[in-house]
Design an enzyme around this catalytic site. Sequence first.
Site, PDB file in Angstrom:
ATOM      1  N   ASN A 187     137.305  31.296 -15.238  1.00  0.00           N
ATOM      2  CA  ASN A 187     137.891  32.633 -15.195  1.00  0.00           C
ATOM      3  C   ASN A 187     138.729  32.942 -16.437  1.00  0.00           C
ATOM      4  OD1 ASN A 187     136.784  33.156 -12.666  1.00  0.00           O
ATOM      5  ND2 ASN A 187     138.593  32.416 -11.578  1.00  0.00           N
ATOM      6  N   HIS A 224     139.352  39.256  -1.187  1.00  0.00           N
ATOM      7  CA  HIS A 224     139.640  37.836  -1.401  1.00  0.00           C
ATOM      8  C   HIS A 224     140.243  37.203  -0.153  1.00  0.00           C
ATOM      9  CE1 HIS A 224     141.777  34.318  -3.136  1.00  0.00           C
ATOM     10  NE2 HIS A 224     140.733  34.303  -3.951  1.00  0.00           N
ATOM     11  N   GLU A 248     140.156  45.013  -3.616  1.00  0.00           N
ATOM     12  CA  GLU A 248     140.203  44.448  -4.959  1.00  0.00           C
ATOM     13  C   GLU A 248     139.775  45.515  -5.961  1.00  0.00           C
ATOM     14  OE1 GLU A 248     139.123  40.228  -5.660  1.00  0.00           O
ATOM     15  OE2 GLU A 248     138.200  40.337  -3.673  1.00  0.00           O
ATOM     16  N   SER A 268     135.892  39.461  -6.683  1.00  0.00           N
ATOM     17  CA  SER A 268     135.830  38.143  -7.309  1.00  0.00           C
ATOM     18  C   SER A 268     134.492  37.443  -7.163  1.00  0.00           C
ATOM     19  CB  SER A 268     136.934  37.245  -6.746  1.00  0.00           C
ATOM     20  OG  SER A 268     136.788  37.098  -5.345  1.00  0.00           O
ATOM     21  N   HIS A 300     140.837  40.305 -11.437  1.00  0.00           N
ATOM     22  CA  HIS A 300     139.689  40.069 -12.311  1.00  0.00           C
ATOM     23  C   HIS A 300     139.396  41.242 -13.237  1.00  0.00           C
ATOM     24  CE1 HIS A 300     138.505  36.325 -10.239  1.00  0.00           C
ATOM     25  NE2 HIS A 300     139.009  36.922  -9.175  1.00  0.00           N
TER      26      HIS A 300
END
Length: 392
Positions: free
Chosen positions: A45, A131, A170, A174, A202
């Site tokens: 990441n 998540h 989000e 992810s 992200h």
Amino acid sequence: MPFQLESELQARHEQGLLRQRQILQSGQGASLLINGRRYLNFSSNDYLGAASQPAIVAAWQQGLAIWGAGSGASPLVTGYTGAHQQLEDALADWLNVEAVLLFSSGFAANQAVLKALLKPSHQQWQDRLNHASLQEAGSLIPSRMNRFRHNDMVHLASQLRPKAGLIISEGVFSMDGDQAPCEELLQLAEASGNWLMLDDAHGLGTHGRGGRGTLDVQGLAHSRVAVLVGTFGKAFGTAGAFVAGSRRLIDYLLNFARDYVYSTHMPASQALATHAALQWVIKADDERAHLQRLIAHFRAGAAALGLTLMPSVTAIQPLLVGDSARALSLATRLRELGCWVTAIRPPTVPPGMARLRLTLTAGHSVDDIDVLLGALAQCDDGVACDGAHGNE
């Protein structure tokens, strides 16, 4: 014996879901060393290659010399320093929000917000692909948790109740790599009198002007979102997280978020390094542009091979396999060919949705992407490639 540890572990093994760690013998980068062998790394990441940037490393070393290795206490005791305040202020300026609060991890930040804000009388509406840190907290607290179909605003609208709680999504998801429709989420939140909480772990750093993330890409002000969560362990290359919002929200969390009040604070040296990382990220336009070129190159190459990628224009490029055993088989074959790729299986993703989570970084070259594409082209064992084409 009160706990059936052995039988549960055996069941996971038989289902192809048992997790094991690998010992990394090198730092984060476009390649990594494991068991004495060098691999191209498509499981990181560290999207911009910030973890090894000399200025960030030097800032952490400087912080160690000034502040020592640990913070010594929780932030409300003696663990809050000028380095922490400087980072919070810089983040608030960057995002044009009133205030920011630092946390030890994104998991802790998400848990803290939900547990502090949501009372039994409230409701929460969570995207089904949120998540685990969000879904776990949501399931454990006493407020009612409603789950809406992924990015389905019609389904969300049908569930909403006025002034009842929190819509949670989000920014960049992810495991799928796609983006939330933030304008529609905000419109629904504002029309219903509810708050929107957005976890852009992200998206921040990799997208938007100066790396300001998903909201900036979609032309939206961060101040419109009641609760914004970001992390430093991805595009920033360090560790930790933050919550951004109004001054009243931050003051409330400082008093009522148990994950903040009762945890030893992140080391000041880490805060100093992260401040340096923020300054670097803001200027990393070349790295962001290079990453976008790599993403386009990879997607074009995958299409030429007949592979079906999930719809993502971010650094997360999932190759849906379906069956967990097939995902493991394909990941093993790619490692044999020199590409380190991780198979993602339930419960991280829903049953039948196992995939290879391929992540590209600005540290990669076009040649590196071509090596990955060449390795995927050699996965001709039938079983793996059937899965890669999304037949399950």
